[in-house]
Every structure is written in structure tokens, then in C-alpha cells.
Scaffold this active site. Structure first.
Site, PDB file in Angstrom:
ATOM      1  CG  ASN A   1      -1.004  -0.352   2.569  1.00 38.47           C
ATOM      2  OD1 ASN A   1      -0.098  -1.435   2.901  1.00 38.47           O
ATOM      3  ND2 ASN A   1      -0.638   0.614   2.945  1.00 38.47           N
ATOM      4  CG  ASP A   2      -0.169   4.254   3.076  1.00 40.12           C
ATOM      5  OD1 ASP A   2      -1.485   3.674   2.253  1.00 40.12           O
ATOM      6  OD2 ASP A   2       0.333   4.563   4.033  1.00 40.12           O
TER       7      ASP A   2
ATOM      8  CD  GLN B   1       2.953   0.795   6.294  1.00 36.87           C
ATOM      9  OE1 GLN B   1       2.227   0.610   6.496  1.00 36.87           O
ATOM     10  NE2 GLN B   1       5.098   1.227   5.552  1.00 36.87           N
TER      11      GLN B   1
ATOM     12  CG  PHE C   1       1.399   1.939  10.622  1.00 38.29           C
ATOM     13  CD1 PHE C   1       2.136  -0.248  10.369  1.00 38.29           C
ATOM     14  CD2 PHE C   1       1.132   2.202  11.259  1.00 38.29           C
ATOM     15  CE1 PHE C   1       1.077  -1.354  10.595  1.00 38.29           C
ATOM     16  CE2 PHE C   1      -0.375   0.317  11.824  1.00 38.29           C
ATOM     17  CZ  PHE C   1      -0.100  -0.122  11.740  1.00 38.29           C
ATOM     18  CB  SER C   2       3.125   5.535   6.323  1.00 41.64           C
ATOM     19  OG  SER C   2       2.718   4.115   4.860  1.00 41.64           O
TER      20      SER C   2
ATOM     21  NE  ARG D   1      -2.735   5.776  10.720  1.00 37.49           N
ATOM     22  CZ  ARG D   1      -3.793   6.213  11.463  1.00 37.49           C
ATOM     23  NH1 ARG D   1      -3.906   5.731  13.114  1.00 37.49           N
ATOM     24  NH2 ARG D   1      -4.730   6.168  10.722  1.00 37.49           N
ATOM     25  CG  ASP D   2       0.891   7.879   7.890  1.00 40.54           C
ATOM     26  OD1 ASP D   2       1.566   7.031   8.980  1.00 40.54           O
ATOM     27  OD2 ASP D   2      -0.564   7.866   8.100  1.00 40.54           O
TER      28      ASP D   2
ATOM     29  CD  GLU E   1      -4.706   6.566   7.868  1.00 41.91           C
ATOM     30  OE1 GLU E   1      -5.190   6.089   8.579  1.00 41.91           O
ATOM     31  OE2 GLU E   1      -5.620   6.323   5.914  1.00 41.91           O
TER      32      GLU E   1
ATOM     33  CD1 TRP F   1      -6.895   2.758   2.536  1.00 38.19           C
ATOM     34  CD2 TRP F   1      -6.525   0.720   3.698  1.00 38.19           C
ATOM     35  NE1 TRP F   1      -5.842   2.537   2.898  1.00 38.19           N
ATOM     36  CE2 TRP F   1      -5.147   1.460   3.320  1.00 38.19           C
ATOM     37  CE3 TRP F   1      -6.882  -0.886   2.710  1.00 38.19           C
ATOM     38  CZ2 TRP F   1      -4.253   0.924   3.868  1.00 38.19           C
ATOM     39  CZ3 TRP F   1      -5.198  -0.945   3.858  1.00 38.19           C
ATOM     40  CH2 TRP F   1      -4.618  -0.284   3.920  1.00 38.19           C
TER      41      TRP F   1
END
Length: 493
Positions: free
Chosen positions: A36-37, A53, A96-97, A162-163, A217, A300
Site C-alpha cells: 500500500n502507501d 508498505q 507503518f508509513s 502516525r505517518d 493520514e 481501501w
């Protein structure tokens, strides 16, 4: 816990087992498993590096690793070893990202460590750093995690934090981190550091209202053509007329960043892509001073045929795009390097259509680029069929009376259904003609379609999964529509 050795050994042993029917030819993908990302996108030591990801073991989301590809030209991508695995207590349930930055000749990654708990309340997200001197092999720093819930302001949930996006401004490194507020809604928190290891909270850089989505995000910020641009990916943004029909949306916010006070002043807010599969974009400035963006070409909550049909992989990135600003609006153009792979050009000029359909049977367009300029001043509507056969087609349509440009994949092939309340199979955007003309660039790959309208003023991005050979082009006109120019090329990488 997972290890890098375990991931890289698994990939080498199993990558030839994937079914390649829908694997794109000129888009970045992982060799096997789920992506993903985009993460850590950077130009470093003469090459473009793209992390992402990654869960190598199945074509579904799992404990996140950082996969890694690199390229000299943004078109041909080489897979290199996995960069990060969830192998420490502070990231045991997922790396995570995050983003990358060069410092003292080394490549630094800042990412979110995800820690599951017995309940949702026990989940924690912390910020961590890994460093490399060759851009391939990374070591996590002893100081990890470098930002924790102890560094959160009031009204910020430690479960959704996050991110990080890292940028350098003056003497400081800054990190923008997405946060969920205790009382609902998203916010962007700003931290700063002189040495990239010791971080302090600066401000709530941008505060979201509840109607602006429950969680933000993947923030990104950059200066472009004299303006500051903030990109946000939003989970659950309420739909508004033609906008935000997908479960997740991307916003382009143009404004001004006050680095002294740590506050972003927004001027305009728009959806960044009007298609069905576009999320979590990340940008870089390269050695040519271009602002380049790449995004996850998926959404998603939707079925992904390469997973359900057990092909062993899921997910692709968009074609990288160069960004510009005109009149506070972000334009996207396909990177110029893609033209180096154009072959077999075929052209038509001045085709007048009046309440009729023309099939271009001698043109084939499967892995290809199509450019059209259409004069619509005397028209009512046109429909362009691509990737079509007797039962399947993907439509790009334009209503000359309402000025809406639409992408429709209801008959594209395998049905794609998501978590939206109503089935979303088409998207549209208000796109006025320029000098009575609509100019389209359409990029097709095995399982994707990207439409750039009027020099990239608007884009519509979608995955498609034809079930039979589908490479025909047809144009149908209501009223009088003149095709000034139609050019096609195969793309061979």
C-alpha cells in the site's frame, strides 16, 4: 516477530510463483505479496528510491514491512532487499508509513512503529528512525522510539499518531505527524529537531473539524511556484456532491506555512484525484528541481482480483507525476521520462463525428498512451471506449452541456465493489473546455487507467481488470464533435 532475512528469503523462493496476468508493465510494484502507501520516496545518490508498505507473505494487508525499489528514470523499477521489518518491541506489529531525508550523505528513514494491545485502547503508535550509508541496508537507531505519547499535546490519541513527513527548514528538521483528536477529527502535529534524534513538540500545525473526516493520514508539505501545498489523505471524509465518493480521499490544500509559529494557513482545498483508486501520495524534489508525486493506485475496502483470484500479489503505484500550480490549483503531468518508452505511433487528424460511432479497429491500446484533442463547441456528448471488446469496455465520457468529465468502469471486466454505502463504479469532475477543446491523455497498463485532462488540470485514476483481450478504441458523438488529433503509442519497458 518478523526478520529481514526471513522476508528476503521468502521473496526469492516464491516470487516466480505469482501469476502475472494483471501485473503492470511500467508501474512500480512489489515482486510478491501486498503493498500500500508509498514511503520514503527520495532522490539519493543519483537514483530514485521508493519504499512502500509491504507484507510479502500474502496478498492481503499484514504486519507491515518496508519494501524497496529503485529507478534511474521513474519508469523502470528494480526490486532491492526489504528495508525494514517489524523486529523490535517498539515496532513489533508493523513498521507503518513515513518518509526519508538525506543527512550528512546518509539516508535516514522516519517511520511509525505500531504496537498492538489486548484492547484497542492499548494500541500505541510511536515514531522511529533507521539509517543507511548505502541506501539499501538500514539499521534502527538505539534512541528509538524518538517520539512517543509522552511528546503528545493534549487532545491527541496515542493510538492514532502516525505517518511522519520530514523536511528541513533553516537549521531545523521538522516532522509533520498525523494525529486523531480525543474529541474526534484529524490534526497535524509539528515537531522539530537539530540532530534528527532529539525531537520537541512545536504546535498543532493544522486543526481539523469533525466534518473534515475522523482521521487524517500521510501528510506531505512542499513549496511550489510560490505557494505552500499540504497534501492530506483522509479516512472517511463525508461525500459532498461529486467529491469524496470513495471511502478514502486525498486533499490538496494550498496556502502558506508559517514555520516560525508552526501554523499552516489554508487558502483553497480540493480533491487531488477524481478517480476510484488513488491514496496516500508522497512527493519529492529531484535533481532537476521538479516536484514529483507518486501514489498508491488502490482504494481501501475494495476487492482486489489478484488477491481473490489467488495470483499471489496485490497493489501498484501510479505513474509518477510532476506537479505545478496555476491559480492556486495543483496540476499533475506524467513525468517526461515515460515518453522515452513510446513506440509504434499511430495518428489521426480532423475526424468529424455527428451522431455516430467510429471504431478505430487498426489501433490497439493495451499497454499504451493515447492523446486526444476534441472540439466540443457544437457537441452534446462524447464517449471514448478503451480496453474494449464485444462485452467489456471502460468509458471516458464528456457532457458538453454540463462540462462534466466522467470515468466509468462498470463494464471494465471483473467487478470491483467497496465498502461505500452505494456501489461506486464511476467518478466525474467539472472540467470546462479551453478554447472549446477538451484535451485528454490516457495511460493504460495491464490493470490500470490514468486520465489527465486539459494539461493535467484534473486527473482520474482507476484500476481495471478486463477478462478477455481488450484493446480497441471507439468514439461516439452526440451532436457534432470534431477530433482534432488522435495519437496512440505502445509503451514498452
Amino acid at each position: 516477530m518478523y526478520t529481514l532475512k526471513q522476508a528476503n528469503t521468502y521473496i526469492e523462493k516464491n516470487r516466480k510463483r505469482v501469476i502475472a496476468d494483471y501485473r503492470n508493465d511500467y508501474h512500480a510494484m512489489a515482486p510478491i505479496g501486498w503493498i500500500n502507501d508509498p514511503n520514503g520516496f527520495i532522490y539519493y545518490k543519483g537514483e530514485y528510491h521508493l519504499f512502500y508498505q509491504y507484507y510479502p507473505y500474502k496478498a492481503v494487508w499484514g504486519p507491515m514491512h518496508w519494501g524497496h525499489s529503485k529507478s534511474k528514470d521513474l519508469v523502470k523499477w528494480e526490486t532491492v532487499p526489504v528495508a525494514l521489518a517489524p523486529d523490535h518491541s517498539y515496532d513489533k506489529d508493523g513498521c507503518f508509513s513515513g518518509t526519508a531525508i538525506e543527512k550528512d550523505g546518509k539516508l535516514y528513514l522516519m517511520y511509525t512503529g505500531h504496537i498492538e494491545g489486548e484492547t484497542e485502547e492499548d494500541i500505541r503508535q510511536v515514531q522511529c528512525i533507521a539509517v543507511s550509508s548505502d541506501g539499501i541496508h538500514f539499521e534502527k537507531v538505539e534512541q528509538n522510539p524518538v517520539i512517543t505519547e509522552a511528546d503528545l499535546p493534549e487532545n491527541a490519541k496515542p493510538q492514532d499518531f502516525r505517518d511522519p513527513k520530514v523536511v528541513k527548514n533553516g537549521d531545523f528538521y521538522y516532522s509533520l505527524i498525523a494525529s486523531k483528536k480525543e474529541d474526534g477529527g484529524g490534526q497535524i502535529l509539528l515537531y522539530k529537531s537539530k540532530d534528527f534524534l532529539d525531537w520537541e513538540f512545536v504546535s498543532v500545525m493544522l486543526n481539523g473539524e469533525k466534518e473534515e473526516g475522523p482521521m487524517w493520514e500521510c501528510p506531505d508539505i512542499f513549496e511550489l511556484d510560490g505557494k505552500d501545498v499540504l497534501l492530506l489523505s483522509v479516512d472517511g471524509l463525508p461525500k459532498k456532491e461529486n467529491n469524496f465518493l470513495n471511502t478514502h480521499s486525498v486533499l490538496a490544500i494550498v496556502g502558506e506555512m508559517d514555520w516560525e509559529k508552526g501554523i499552516f494557513h489554508k487558502e483553497t482545498v480540493e480533491e487531488l484525484d477524481y478517480g476510484l483508486d488513488f491514496y496516500a501520495p508522497q512527493t519529492i524534489e529531484d535533481d532537476k528541481n521538479r516536484r514529483i508525486m507518486i501514489s498508491w493506485m488502490q482504494m481501501w475496502g475494495r476487492n482486489i482480483p489478484t488477491e481473490t483470484e489467488q495470483h499471489g500479489w496485490a497493489g501498484s503505484m501510479t505513474l509518477p507525476r510532476e506537479l505545478f500550480i496555476k491559480n492556486n490549483h495543483v496540476y499533475q503531468r506524467p513525468v517526461a521520462e515515460i515518453k522515452n518508452y513510446y513506440t509504434n505511433k499511430q495518428s489521426y487528424k480532423t475526424i468529424k463525428l455527428y451522431d455516430e460511432t467510429k471504431a478505430f479497429e487498426e489501433l490497439s491500446a493495451e499497454v499504451s498512451a493515447i492523446e486526444l484533442v476534441l472540439d466540443v463547441k457544437a457537441g452534446k456528448r462524447f464517449d471514448i471506449e478503451v480496453r474494449s471488446n464485444q462485452i467489456e469496455k471502460t468509458l471516458v465520457s464528456y457532457d458538453c452541456e454540463t462540462s462534466f468529465l466522467e470515468l466509468n468502469r462498470i463494464n471494465s471486466g471483473i467487478e470491483l465493489v467497496g465498502n461505500e454505502e452505494e456501489h461506486v463504479y464511476k467518478r466525474s469532475v467539472y472540467c470546462e473546455p479551453e478554447n472549446n477543446k477538451i484535451e485528454l491523455e490516457i495511460f493504460l497498463d495491464r490493470a490500470s487507467m490514468e486520465v489527465f485532462a486539459n494539461q493535467g488540470k484534473y486527473t482520474l485514476t482507476s484500476t481495471i481488470y478486463p477478462t478477455q483481450k481488450a484493446d480497441n478504441i471507439k468514439i461516439t458523438a452526440e451532436g457534432q464533435v470534431e477530433v482534432d488529433r488522435l495519437d496512440t503509442w505502445d509503451i514498452e519497458v
